[in-house]
Design an enzyme around this catalytic site. Structure first.
Site, mmCIF file in Angstrom:
data_model
loop_
_atom_site.group_PDB
_atom_site.id
_atom_site.type_symbol
_atom_site.label_atom_id
_atom_site.label_comp_id
_atom_site.label_asym_id
_atom_site.label_seq_id
_atom_site.Cartn_x
_atom_site.Cartn_y
_atom_site.Cartn_z
ATOM 1 N N THR A 48 52.034 37.850 -44.382
ATOM 2 C CA THR A 48 51.173 37.496 -45.513
ATOM 3 C C THR A 48 51.802 38.085 -46.775
ATOM 4 O O THR A 48 52.869 38.708 -46.715
ATOM 5 C CB THR A 48 49.750 38.063 -45.340
ATOM 6 O OG1 THR A 48 49.776 39.486 -45.569
ATOM 7 C CG2 THR A 48 49.203 37.786 -43.945
ATOM 8 N N CYS A 49 51.129 37.918 -47.907
ATOM 9 C CA CYS A 49 51.687 38.451 -49.152
ATOM 10 C C CYS A 49 51.705 39.976 -49.165
ATOM 11 O O CYS A 49 52.416 40.585 -49.959
ATOM 12 C CB CYS A 49 50.904 37.924 -50.354
ATOM 13 S SG CYS A 49 49.151 38.354 -50.340
ATOM 14 N N ARG A 51 51.954 41.968 -46.133
ATOM 15 C CA ARG A 51 52.419 42.605 -44.900
ATOM 16 C C ARG A 51 53.339 41.708 -44.083
ATOM 17 O O ARG A 51 53.283 40.479 -44.175
ATOM 18 C CB ARG A 51 51.237 43.042 -44.042
ATOM 19 C CG ARG A 51 50.367 41.928 -43.513
ATOM 20 C CD ARG A 51 49.113 42.445 -42.812
ATOM 21 N NE ARG A 51 48.252 43.165 -43.732
ATOM 22 C CZ ARG A 51 48.129 44.493 -43.774
ATOM 23 N NH1 ARG A 51 48.778 45.251 -42.925
ATOM 24 N NH2 ARG A 51 47.323 45.069 -44.649
ATOM 25 N N SER A 99 43.369 46.035 -45.366
ATOM 26 C CA SER A 99 43.731 45.190 -46.505
ATOM 27 C C SER A 99 43.756 45.984 -47.805
ATOM 28 O O SER A 99 43.071 46.996 -47.946
ATOM 29 C CB SER A 99 42.736 44.042 -46.650
ATOM 30 O OG SER A 99 42.751 43.214 -45.512
ATOM 31 N N GLU A 104 38.279 42.115 -47.252
ATOM 32 C CA GLU A 104 38.569 40.729 -47.642
ATOM 33 C C GLU A 104 38.463 39.788 -46.440
ATOM 34 O O GLU A 104 38.777 40.149 -45.310
ATOM 35 C CB GLU A 104 39.962 40.636 -48.262
ATOM 36 C CG GLU A 104 41.103 40.996 -47.329
ATOM 37 C CD GLU A 104 42.385 40.253 -47.668
ATOM 38 O OE1 GLU A 104 42.307 39.032 -47.842
ATOM 39 O OE2 GLU A 104 43.435 40.905 -47.718
ATOM 40 N N ASP A 105 38.012 38.573 -46.696
ATOM 41 C CA ASP A 105 37.860 37.566 -45.642
ATOM 42 C C ASP A 105 39.169 36.868 -45.320
ATOM 43 O O ASP A 105 39.370 36.386 -44.212
ATOM 44 C CB ASP A 105 36.836 36.510 -46.074
ATOM 45 C CG ASP A 105 35.421 37.070 -46.115
ATOM 46 O OD1 ASP A 105 35.124 37.944 -45.289
ATOM 47 O OD2 ASP A 105 34.635 36.638 -46.969
ATOM 48 N N GLN A 110 44.026 34.384 -41.847
ATOM 49 C CA GLN A 110 45.480 34.442 -41.676
ATOM 50 C C GLN A 110 45.845 34.861 -40.258
ATOM 51 O O GLN A 110 46.793 34.326 -39.668
ATOM 52 C CB GLN A 110 46.077 35.410 -42.703
ATOM 53 C CG GLN A 110 46.012 34.878 -44.122
ATOM 54 C CD GLN A 110 46.338 35.944 -45.158
ATOM 55 O OE1 GLN A 110 46.117 37.143 -44.941
ATOM 56 N NE2 GLN A 110 46.852 35.518 -46.300
ATOM 57 N N ALA A 180 47.494 25.442 -54.939
ATOM 58 C CA ALA A 180 46.161 25.019 -54.485
ATOM 59 C C ALA A 180 46.001 25.262 -52.996
ATOM 60 O O ALA A 180 45.203 24.609 -52.331
ATOM 61 C CB ALA A 180 45.933 23.544 -54.814
ATOM 62 N N GLU A 182 45.508 28.409 -49.896
ATOM 63 C CA GLU A 182 44.389 29.316 -49.629
ATOM 64 C C GLU A 182 44.174 30.318 -50.759
ATOM 65 O O GLU A 182 43.048 30.531 -51.218
ATOM 66 C CB GLU A 182 44.631 30.054 -48.307
ATOM 67 C CG GLU A 182 43.434 30.860 -47.852
ATOM 68 C CD GLU A 182 43.624 31.470 -46.466
ATOM 69 O OE1 GLU A 182 42.685 32.119 -45.994
ATOM 70 O OE2 GLU A 182 44.704 31.289 -45.870
#
EC number: 1.2.1.70
Length: 449
Positions: A48-49, A51, A99, A104-105, A110, A180, A182
């Protein structure tokens, strides 16, 4: 014993540029590189951004050290976890406790997506399936039973909060959202709740930009027209998945030349890899922020959620116990299953021998063969009934030594041999060797002939 181990590179130790440099490859390539390793049975990769995390199932707990070297990542930004630590970390991650924006949801979605990707690629198995299924279940439970996800709980909403803080409010501001996907959706929805003048959505697929803009009462922009839109924007928040810069210094510089010289432009880059070239920050009237700047917002959010985090921690500790019990039962079930298979193989062979011997004296029919089948089946089940009960009790009590001995006596588990081979390959002295179990049951049956 084959267990989970993991390596974690996250915002806690690594800056955005360090996370970017840790891994340049594609997900498929890394998954297959891991899975094709001789000593790795299962693997999942989370990217993810904030990790990069790798989970593997292997008889060697140190297998990921070599992969860290291959990735070229500095060891000071990596956490290496054994089985128990990996499970606890994964459940904390799914619950939002790891997080940058606690609770955070987005992270739960993810995890679901990336686990499903690994599962579809065929790199998961029973051990990681059990862990990730539990993590997803725990993530949902925490959000249902606590208020940990209330308020500003995503990177997207935190970026909007940061813009508000820097500009002392967003009222009357024009905001351009690039992406546009997630993250872009989270940003746009957070902006829609503010009193902004206009929201513009730019995306590689223009149709997605149109759909999101229509939903929020904004305007869609083609990605090629972003430079033109920069002339009028007060804030730009970019969070695409592009492997290259969306806003280069040249693009921003040209836009600045056509703007009012007294008007400032705030750029917030929440992508990984980054969407905005770093040198843009050197331009006059431009302020560039990235994920590292969101830590301030994160710390404020954390203070508000300490009590909810305590409730989440209690849920995790409760679920960890249940997960470990599940693994213990699985270990016993595997041994029991292998034991039944071994005994049933002997049963079938001996039944066939008995049928052949009887046929040598006279013809036998279905009734006789059915009687022999029932007899051998009943004997096998009665012999295995008590060992099955004892093995399950040992598993629930956590008596791994008993299970190890049982597996060795009946020559059921191969992982011990594999683990010893790994140690041998690494130059580690192996003092205990597994007895030769090849055709052990055959020798027993031959002796009975």
């Amino acid at each position: 014993m084959t267990e989970i181990s993991s390596m974690v590179i996250s915002h806690k130790k690594a800056k955005i540029e360090e996370m970017e440099s840790a891994w340049h490859g594609d997900l498929d390539g890394l998954l297959h590189n891991l899975y094709n390793h001789e000593y790795i049975h299962e693997c999942v990769v989370l990217k993810t951004c904030n990790r990069v995390e790798i989970y593997v199932v292997s008889p060697s707990s140190s297998i990921l050290f070599s992969f860290a070297k291959e990735m070229g990542a500095s060891t000071h930004i990596i956490d290496f976890y054994g089985h128990d630590e990996s499970l606890e970390h994964l459940l904390r991650l799914a619950g939002g406790l790891e997080s940058m924006i606690v609770g955070e949801d987005q992270i739960l979605g993810q995890i679901k997506e990336l686990y499903a990707y690994s599962k579809k690629a065929g790199t998961t198995g029973k051990i990681l399936d059990t862990a990730f299924d539990k993590a997803i279940q725990v993530g949902k439970r925490i959000r249902n039973e606590t208020r940990i996800n209330k308020g500003s709980v995503s990177i997207g909403s935190a970026a909007v909060d940061l813009a508000e803080e820097i500009l002392d409010g967003l009222a009357g501001k024009s905001v351009l959202v690039i992406g546009a996907g997630e993250i872009g959706v989270l940003v746009a929805k957070a902006l829609a709740a503010k009193d902004i003048e206009a929201i513009y959505i730019a995306n590689r697929t223009f149709k997605k930009a149109e759909e999101l803009a229509y939903e929020l009462g904004g305007y869609a922009v083609k990605l090629n027209d972003v430079q033109t839109q920069l002339k009028n924007a007060d804030v730009v928040i970019s969070g695409t998945g592009a492997p290259h810069y969306i806003l280069t210094r040249e693009i921003v510089e040209k836009a600045i030349e056509e703007r009012d010289k007294t008007r400032k432009l705030l750029l917030i880059d929440i992508a990984n890899p980054r969407d905005i070239e770093e040198s843009v920050a050197e331009l006059d009237n431009v302020k560039l922020c990235n994920i590292d700047n969101l830590r301030v917002i994160s710390e404020k959010t954390l203070k508000m959620r300490k009590e909810e985090a305590k409730k989440a921690e209690a849920i995790i500790q409760e679920e960890i116990k249940l997960l470990n019990l599940q693994y213990k039962r699985q270990r016993a079930d595997k041994i029991i299953s292998d034991l039944y298979k071994q005994i049933y193989d002997v049963r079938i062979r001996e039944r066939e021998k008995a049928v052949n011997r009887l046929c040598a004296y006279h013809t036998i029919g279905k009734i006789e063969t059915d009687v022999l089948d029932d007899l051998t089946h009943s004997i096998a089940n009665k012999i295995l009934a008590e060992p099955t009960k004892v093995l399950r009790q040992a598993a629930e009590l956590g008596n791994d030594e008993f299970l190890d001995v049982a597996a060795r006596i009946f020559c059921l588990e191969k992982d011990k041999v594999k683990a010893e081979k790994i140690k041998s390959d690494c130059g580690i002295k192996v003092e205990k060797m597994k007895p030769d179990c090849e055709s052990a049951t055959d020798r027993v049956s031959e002796k009975g002939n």
